[in-house]
Write a protein that holds these residues in place. Structure first.
Motif, PDB file in Angstrom:
ATOM      1  N   THR A  25       0.843  -1.199   0.000  1.00 34.34           N
ATOM      2  CA  THR A  25       0.000   0.000   0.000  1.00 34.34           C
ATOM      3  C   THR A  25       0.873   1.243   0.000  1.00 34.34           C
ATOM      4  N   HIS A  26       1.910   1.233   0.805  1.00 34.12           N
ATOM      5  CA  HIS A  26       2.863   2.351   0.873  1.00 34.12           C
ATOM      6  C   HIS A  26       3.480   2.606  -0.503  1.00 34.12           C
ATOM      7  N   GLU A  27       3.914   1.555  -1.162  1.00 32.02           N
ATOM      8  CA  GLU A  27       4.511   1.690  -2.488  1.00 32.02           C
ATOM      9  C   GLU A  27       3.495   2.199  -3.507  1.00 32.02           C
ATOM     10  N   ALA A  28       2.273   1.692  -3.450  1.00 30.11           N
ATOM     11  CA  ALA A  28       1.239   2.089  -4.412  1.00 30.11           C
ATOM     12  C   ALA A  28       0.856   3.559  -4.265  1.00 30.11           C
ATOM     13  N   LEU A  29       0.975   4.078  -3.046  1.00 33.41           N
ATOM     14  CA  LEU A  29       0.607   5.475  -2.805  1.00 33.41           C
ATOM     15  C   LEU A  29       1.788   6.420  -2.995  1.00 33.41           C
ATOM     16  N   GLY A  30       2.847   5.917  -3.570  1.00 34.99           N
ATOM     17  CA  GLY A  30       4.004   6.778  -3.813  1.00 34.99           C
ATOM     18  C   GLY A  30       4.776   7.068  -2.546  1.00 34.99           C
ATOM     19  N   GLY A  31       4.875   6.082  -1.682  1.00 34.42           N
ATOM     20  CA  GLY A  31       5.489   6.256  -0.378  1.00 34.42           C
ATOM     21  C   GLY A  31       6.946   6.631  -0.401  1.00 34.42           C
ATOM     22  N   GLN A  32       7.616   6.413  -1.498  1.00 32.82           N
ATOM     23  CA  GLN A  32       9.035   6.743  -1.557  1.00 32.82           C
ATOM     24  C   GLN A  32       9.266   8.245  -1.484  1.00 32.82           C
ATOM     25  N   HIS A  33       8.269   9.036  -1.811  1.00 35.62           N
ATOM     26  CA  HIS A  33       8.452  10.485  -1.899  1.00 35.62           C
ATOM     27  C   HIS A  33       8.407  11.174  -0.543  1.00 35.62           C
ATOM     28  N   SER A  34       7.278  11.127   0.122  1.00 39.45           N
ATOM     29  CA  SER A  34       7.176  11.892   1.363  1.00 39.45           C
ATOM     30  C   SER A  34       6.481  11.154   2.499  1.00 39.45           C
ATOM     31  N   ARG A  35       5.688  10.168   2.167  1.00 40.34           N
ATOM     32  CA  ARG A  35       4.907   9.475   3.180  1.00 40.34           C
ATOM     33  C   ARG A  35       5.720   8.368   3.829  1.00 40.34           C
ATOM     34  N   LYS A  36       5.706   8.331   5.125  1.00 41.29           N
ATOM     35  CA  LYS A  36       6.430   7.287   5.841  1.00 41.29           C
ATOM     36  C   LYS A  36       5.577   6.025   5.919  1.00 41.29           C
ATOM     37  N   LEU A  37       6.252   4.900   5.984  1.00 38.45           N
ATOM     38  CA  LEU A  37       5.583   3.610   6.098  1.00 38.45           C
ATOM     39  C   LEU A  37       4.690   3.575   7.337  1.00 38.45           C
ATOM     40  N   ASN A  38       5.148   4.149   8.438  1.00 32.20           N
ATOM     41  CA  ASN A  38       4.355   4.168   9.677  1.00 32.20           C
ATOM     42  C   ASN A  38       3.051   4.949   9.514  1.00 32.20           C
ATOM     43  N   THR A  39       3.077   5.987   8.688  1.00 30.80           N
ATOM     44  CA  THR A  39       1.863   6.777   8.443  1.00 30.80           C
ATOM     45  C   THR A  39       0.821   5.923   7.729  1.00 30.80           C
ATOM     46  N   VAL A  40       1.254   5.174   6.729  1.00 31.89           N
ATOM     47  CA  VAL A  40       0.337   4.295   5.999  1.00 31.89           C
ATOM     48  C   VAL A  40      -0.171   3.192   6.924  1.00 31.89           C
ATOM     49  N   GLN A  41       0.714   2.643   7.747  1.00 28.14           N
ATOM     50  CA  GLN A  41       0.318   1.601   8.689  1.00 28.14           C
ATOM     51  C   GLN A  41      -0.730   2.135   9.672  1.00 28.14           C
ATOM     52  N   SER A  42      -0.524   3.340  10.189  1.00 22.14           N
ATOM     53  CA  SER A  42      -1.497   3.948  11.109  1.00 22.14           C
ATOM     54  C   SER A  42      -2.829   4.186  10.422  1.00 22.14           C
ATOM     55  N   THR A  43      -2.763   4.591   9.169  1.00 19.01           N
ATOM     56  CA  THR A  43      -4.000   4.852   8.414  1.00 19.01           C
ATOM     57  C   THR A  43      -4.774   3.558   8.192  1.00 19.01           C
ATOM     58  N   LEU A  44      -4.091   2.494   7.810  1.00 19.50           N
ATOM     59  CA  LEU A  44      -4.757   1.198   7.643  1.00 19.50           C
ATOM     60  C   LEU A  44      -5.376   0.731   8.954  1.00 19.50           C
TER      61      LEU A  44
END
Length: 131
Positions: free
Chosen positions: A31-50
């Motif tokens: 999910t992190h990769e699909a949302l363009g996580g390499q740019h600015s979003r941290k993996l922990n942010t995506v994990q918290s959102t899920l």
């Protein structure tokens, strides 16, 4: 004093839902990769959102090995209906007619949208007449 009206989901939550609706299921990393996580979003942010969407009852999850795999528990239409119900309930205290008028303001110049809206109204009336 009027109540503030807010959408039930934030931008990132909506992006996550869109990703899961299109992919079917995903873990945090994909999910992190699909949302363009390499740019600015941290993996922990995506994990918290899920996790937050899971606690809101919008996602299912199952543990596979050491990671959770998430899938949408509600479809796009159900989420939209729930969101509109929430907004309608809030506006109902003010003016429910304003909500209905907003549909015409947004789509009133598009004949196809007006025809679709009329068909939905007709179907709803027919369903209520059967009761």
């Amino acid at each position: 004093m009027q109540k503030a009206i807010s959408l039930p989901l934030g931008d990132l939550e909506l992006q996550v839902m869109e990703h899961l609706w299109s992919s079917g299921q995903a873990d945090v990393r994909s999910t992190h990769e699909a949302l363009g996580g390499q740019h600015s979003r941290k993996l922990n942010t995506v994990q918290s959102t899920l996790d937050r969407l899971f606690r809101k009852g919008l996602l299912d999850r199952k543990k596979i090995s050491r990671a959770f795999v998430y899938s949408a528990k509600v479809d796009r239409e159900s989420l939209l209906l729930g969101s509109m119900q929430s907004i309608a309930d809030t506006l109902g205290e003010i003016d429910r007619g304003a909500l209905l008028a907003s549909f015409l303001e947004l789509h009133g110049e598009d004949d196809a949208e007006l025809d679709r809206l009329q068909a939905l109204i007709n179907a709803h009336r027919a369903k209520n007449a059967e009761r």
